[in-house]
Design an enzyme around this catalytic site. Structure first.
Site, PDB file in Angstrom:
ATOM      1  N   THR A 173       0.842  -1.189   0.000  1.00  0.00           N
ATOM      2  CA  THR A 173       0.000   0.000   0.000  1.00  0.00           C
ATOM      3  C   THR A 173       0.879   1.241   0.000  1.00  0.00           C
ATOM      4  OG1 THR A 173      -1.847  -1.073   1.149  1.00  0.00           O
ATOM      5  CG2 THR A 173      -1.728   1.322   1.295  1.00  0.00           C
ATOM      6  N   PHE A 175       1.088   5.125   0.912  1.00  0.00           N
ATOM      7  CA  PHE A 175       0.509   6.147   1.767  1.00  0.00           C
ATOM      8  C   PHE A 175       1.097   7.505   1.402  1.00  0.00           C
ATOM      9  CE2 PHE A 175       0.095   2.260   4.125  1.00  0.00           C
ATOM     10  CZ  PHE A 175      -1.061   2.383   4.883  1.00  0.00           C
TER      11      PHE A 175
END
Length: 281
Positions: A173, A175
């Site tokens: 992921t 961010f």
């Protein structure tokens, strides 16, 4: 000494909490129930920064974030990539033989199908991975398990029954860190990412023409995503990211050309590229 605060969406023990702890070790991480609450916390001054997931290598873009960004008044000042690791956990006294159900966010359940199938578990959808860990800790039931980041087991006093249960080892992921102030990375001091939004004019080939300057100037565009504005099918906004700094002559020329075919161009951030990009190029 004043403690600085960084807001994130989710409960303590979530991946967003984990990435805050990794990169802002001396800051207080503030849990928020929704992304809207995260943005509000920074806009009100309750927190100085926000840590927001924006893309996942398996699930794609994170819903809602792209709609909040253009109107939030916040700026991207950094990016961090987190390799997602999921753990199967239960209350003390539970084991792989006692658990019958597994609780987690719908995306986490979908990314851990193998372990669920191998142990014949019934998936139960929760609103948040760390929230699922907290729920089973409160239930004190050896038949219930949760799939959550390892940090959640530590926070809620759970036993790890199986580690690294995600199906794909490339689950990552991205961010971004948001600030009320625009803090631009300096040019000529390592790889930089420039994020911006633009609205194209409602004319034939307007997007093709708008992007032509990036191609002719040799600028690498790493992201281009569209979404409707105000529910109108004729008004389309784009979020784009390119390698390079607006002070680089090639990027400057491409952005200048972009203005001829758009109704609005807004820089969201100019920030250092995470080393993860170079390692996975």
């Amino acid at each position: 000494m004043t403690v600085r605060r960084i807001a994130y969406q989710g409960e303590p023990g979530s991946n967003s909490h984990l990435v805050c702890k990794q990169h802002y070790t001396d800051w207080e991480a503030v849990a928020c129930a929704s992304f809207e609450d995260v943005f509000a916390a920074v806009e009100s001054g309750e927190a100085e920064l926000a840590m927001i997931p924006i893309d996942n290598s398996i699930a794609g873009r994170v819903a809602d974030i792209h709609h909040f960004l253009p109107t939030s008044g916040l700026h991207i000042i950094a990016e961090h990539f987190l390799r997602i690791q999921f753990t199967l956990m239960g209350v003390p006294g539970s084991s792989l033989d006692t658990i019958k159900t597994v609780h987690s966010h719908v995306h986490a359940l979908g990314q851990c199908r193998t372990v669920i199938r191998e142990h014949g578990l019934t998936p139960v959808i929760s609103g948040d991975t760390a929230g699922a860990a907290r729920e089973i800790a409160d239930a004190h039931d050896v038949s219930q398990a949760a799939i959550a980041p390892p940090l959640a087991a530590e926070i809620y006093g759970l036993t790890i029954l199986a580690a690294d249960v995600e199906d794909e080892d490339h689950n990552t992921t991205r961010f971004v860190v948001l600030s009320p102030e625009l803090v631009e990375a300096p040019a000529g001091n390592g790889p930089v990412v420039t994020s911006f939004i633009f609205n194209v004019k409602n004319l034939p080939a307007s997007l093709y023409k708008a992007l032509g300057g990036f191609a002719t100037n040799g600028v690498n565009m790493t992201k281009l995503e569209s979404y409707m504005v105000g529910g109108e099918f004729t008004a389309t906004q784009f979020l784009a990211e390119v390698d390079g700094h607006p002070d680089d002559i090639s990027v400057r020329r491409a952005l200048d050309e972009l203005t001829f075919f758009t109704t609005e161009v807004k820089i969201l951030g100019v920030y250092p590229a995470d080393p993860f990009r170079a390692k996975n190029a």
